[in-house]
Design a protein around this motif. Sequence first.
Motif, PDB file in Angstrom:
ATOM      1  N   MET A 279       0.823  -1.208   0.000  1.00  0.00           N
ATOM      2  CA  MET A 279       0.000   0.000   0.000  1.00  0.00           C
ATOM      3  C   MET A 279       0.860   1.262   0.000  1.00  0.00           C
ATOM      4  N   ASP A 280       1.885   1.283   0.838  1.00  0.00           N
ATOM      5  CA  ASP A 280       2.689   2.498   1.018  1.00  0.00           C
ATOM      6  C   ASP A 280       4.098   2.088   1.431  1.00  0.00           C
ATOM      7  N   ALA A 281       4.979   1.918   0.445  1.00  0.00           N
ATOM      8  CA  ALA A 281       6.336   1.440   0.725  1.00  0.00           C
ATOM      9  C   ALA A 281       7.094   2.407   1.626  1.00  0.00           C
ATOM     10  N   ASP A 282       6.857   3.692   1.477  1.00  0.00           N
ATOM     11  CA  ASP A 282       7.580   4.678   2.287  1.00  0.00           C
ATOM     12  C   ASP A 282       7.267   4.512   3.770  1.00  0.00           C
ATOM     13  N   ARG A 283       6.049   4.045   4.075  1.00  0.00           N
ATOM     14  CA  ARG A 283       5.691   3.824   5.478  1.00  0.00           C
ATOM     15  C   ARG A 283       6.243   2.487   5.984  1.00  0.00           C
ATOM     16  N   ALA A 284       6.333   1.504   5.082  1.00  0.00           N
ATOM     17  CA  ALA A 284       6.724   0.155   5.500  1.00  0.00           C
ATOM     18  C   ALA A 284       8.222  -0.013   5.653  1.00  0.00           C
ATOM     19  N   VAL A 285       9.006   0.627   4.794  1.00  0.00           N
ATOM     20  CA  VAL A 285      10.462   0.417   4.820  1.00  0.00           C
ATOM     21  C   VAL A 285      11.073   0.771   6.179  1.00  0.00           C
ATOM     22  N   PRO A 286      10.701   1.884   6.815  1.00  0.00           N
ATOM     23  CA  PRO A 286      11.267   2.156   8.154  1.00  0.00           C
ATOM     24  C   PRO A 286      10.951   1.054   9.163  1.00  0.00           C
ATOM     25  N   ILE A 287       9.772   0.434   9.063  1.00  0.00           N
ATOM     26  CA  ILE A 287       9.440  -0.659   9.979  1.00  0.00           C
ATOM     27  C   ILE A 287      10.335  -1.860   9.709  1.00  0.00           C
ATOM     28  N   LEU A 288      10.567  -2.157   8.428  1.00  0.00           N
ATOM     29  CA  LEU A 288      11.462  -3.261   8.076  1.00  0.00           C
ATOM     30  C   LEU A 288      12.882  -2.982   8.563  1.00  0.00           C
ATOM     31  N   LYS A 289      13.309  -1.733   8.447  1.00  0.00           N
ATOM     32  CA  LYS A 289      14.645  -1.376   8.942  1.00  0.00           C
ATOM     33  C   LYS A 289      14.733  -1.600  10.446  1.00  0.00           C
ATOM     34  N   THR A 290      13.666  -1.275  11.149  1.00  0.00           N
ATOM     35  CA  THR A 290      13.655  -1.478  12.598  1.00  0.00           C
ATOM     36  C   THR A 290      13.742  -2.958  12.944  1.00  0.00           C
ATOM     37  N   ILE A 291      12.997  -3.780  12.195  1.00  0.00           N
ATOM     38  CA  ILE A 291      13.045  -5.224  12.433  1.00  0.00           C
ATOM     39  C   ILE A 291      14.454  -5.760  12.203  1.00  0.00           C
ATOM     40  N   LEU A 292      15.067  -5.357  11.096  1.00  0.00           N
ATOM     41  CA  LEU A 292      16.404  -5.849  10.765  1.00  0.00           C
ATOM     42  C   LEU A 292      17.461  -5.331  11.731  1.00  0.00           C
ATOM     43  N   ALA A 293      17.177  -4.221  12.408  1.00  0.00           N
ATOM     44  CA  ALA A 293      18.143  -3.678  13.365  1.00  0.00           C
ATOM     45  C   ALA A 293      18.124  -4.422  14.691  1.00  0.00           C
ATOM     46  N   ARG A 294      17.072  -5.180  14.946  1.00  0.00           N
ATOM     47  CA  ARG A 294      16.986  -5.903  16.212  1.00  0.00           C
ATOM     48  C   ARG A 294      18.009  -7.036  16.248  1.00  0.00           C
ATOM     49  N   ARG A 295      18.459  -7.361  17.451  1.00  0.00           N
ATOM     50  CA  ARG A 295      19.441  -8.419  17.622  1.00  0.00           C
ATOM     51  C   ARG A 295      19.028  -9.420  18.695  1.00  0.00           C
ATOM     52  N   ASP A 296      17.816  -9.305  19.210  1.00  0.00           N
ATOM     53  CA  ASP A 296      17.357 -10.248  20.219  1.00  0.00           C
ATOM     54  C   ASP A 296      16.953 -11.548  19.545  1.00  0.00           C
ATOM     55  N   SER A 297      17.073 -12.647  20.255  1.00  0.00           N
ATOM     56  CA  SER A 297      16.756 -13.955  19.684  1.00  0.00           C
ATOM     57  C   SER A 297      15.278 -14.073  19.338  1.00  0.00           C
ATOM     58  N   GLY A 298      14.423 -13.320  20.029  1.00  0.00           N
ATOM     59  CA  GLY A 298      12.995 -13.399  19.760  1.00  0.00           C
ATOM     60  C   GLY A 298      12.595 -12.841  18.418  1.00  0.00           C
ATOM     61  N   SER A 299      13.454 -12.041  17.794  1.00  0.00           N
ATOM     62  CA  SER A 299      13.111 -11.443  16.502  1.00  0.00           C
ATOM     63  C   SER A 299      13.753 -12.172  15.334  1.00  0.00           C
TER      64      SER A 299
END
Length: 554
Positions: A279-299
């Motif tokens: 729907m809106d890549a500009d809104r989604a990409v920052p969320i994906l960046k946040t996910i990829l920045a996580r380092r906890d085993s739960g993610s």
Amino acid sequence: MLSYLSLLLAVTTVQATPTPAPQARPHRRPRAALAPIVAAVPALEASVAALAAAQPDLEALTVQAPVLAMAASDLQMAAYSLAVAPVAFAAPVFFWDGDDDEDISEPRWQDLTQADVADSLYRAARQALNRSQYSRAAELFSGIRDRYPRSTYVPNTYYWQAFALYRDGSEESLRAAREALQTQASKFPKATTRRDAEALLRRVQGGLARLGDADATADVTEEADNVAPPVAVVPGVPPIGAGRPHIAPRPGRSYRLHNESCDDEDDIRIAAVNALLQMDADRAVPILKTILARRDSGSTCLRRKAVFLVSQKRSSETSALLLNAVRSDPDQEVREQAVFWLSQVPGDETVAALDSILRDPQTPPDIQDKAIFALSQHNSSRSGAILRAYAERRDAPEEMREKAIFWLGQRHSVENAQFLKDLFAKVENDDLKDKIIFSLSQMGGADNYRWLMDIALNQKEDMEIRKKALFWAGQGHNVDVADLVKLYDSMTDREMREQLIFVYSQRREDAALDKLFQIGKNDPDRELRKKAIFWIGQSRDPRAAEYLQQLINQ
């Protein structure tokens, strides 16, 4: 004569199909990686059948070694293609790009029970859905509730009705699908399809959001925003005995870390992000960046799925995000998948990222492996130059150099062909020479087959290398069968004559079979006559049966 008779009785019972030459194929899409396996299995089966059928004269089958080696090589490369794209064959339901959802997986059908009065109607609805009659299927699933409100199928009919409507794809159908899923959630929260229904609802909402539905847009945005906090502040691996890692939540929202195993919650969360991405890549990409920045085993599972979604939207950040995952993510699978999806992202930035992976001396071999494949999928002059430079590196692992040589062979260019010929003269390793011969044979062309024949006739080369060059040259139509026939009488090496006999058995021209007749009848070497007779026995040409009958009657 008795020895001939016993041999003929043995070989005429062999029904193995002549082994076809394999056709190595480049890995264009993940699902196409199965093609080399399918192509190689008949060759391997035929070789095994011939070996089993001729046990009394196993020596006569030693000439099949190149075929067995070839089949094994083809299977190995096919397995490699599968290995570089693990997620492509296990893509869960949320991997949908909005254009082609033929591979969306479906939950298990509810078992039919003889005691349920709705059995026949449920069966008819299933058949309609399987036949892509989506409107009809939706009506039938809805009809179960109307006609048999106490049926055990009722709770799941909402899901299947919605699934059929979603497949229909019209705005009206999507709205009806949303209503059915919301009704199931309120009336039957314990239905066996509830988890699948939640993921389906996010796909439905994503489709409606793209059509401008305000409620769906708000829902998709809210769901995606809830997937990950803006900043991950947890250590990669919490110390033993320490408390659970903490994520700083946004006001009004709560987040929980779950264990490293991939569960349904991950599928639902990533489905929400995917809906927003469409729907809106500009809104989604920052969320994906946040996910990829996580380092906890739960993610971990979220990150594994996020690398795919990142690769689906081409932006100036795509290559950088995937490269960062390759270099810094603590999970091996995340790193490998990030390299693979770089193969699907075009552009000079991606090629540069892959080049940096290969140049880094600290890059593990398995990541180098994926990077070589990824470069092979980029049809640019720079990617080809990088592969050629890597194939020449003496400090690179031999197995990785072989992979680079293989993928160069899938690019049919004069430049690559000349490079491989020049490299053959430089390398001393027989395995590398073997791969170069194979790669040039896959390119085809008269010049390449003439080069293979030159290697076969070069007495300074190792005998096994010469035999393999002769085998692959004989598989090409650019080498005239008349020249191969003449070569036998001028060949002084007995092993090369054995190889020629096998090459003749793989050709379909009459001249090749005529030469086998001649060898089987007149060659002064008794063992070579036996080998020729064996391969005549594998032919389905009517003349072969007549020839063998004449030998028996002598």
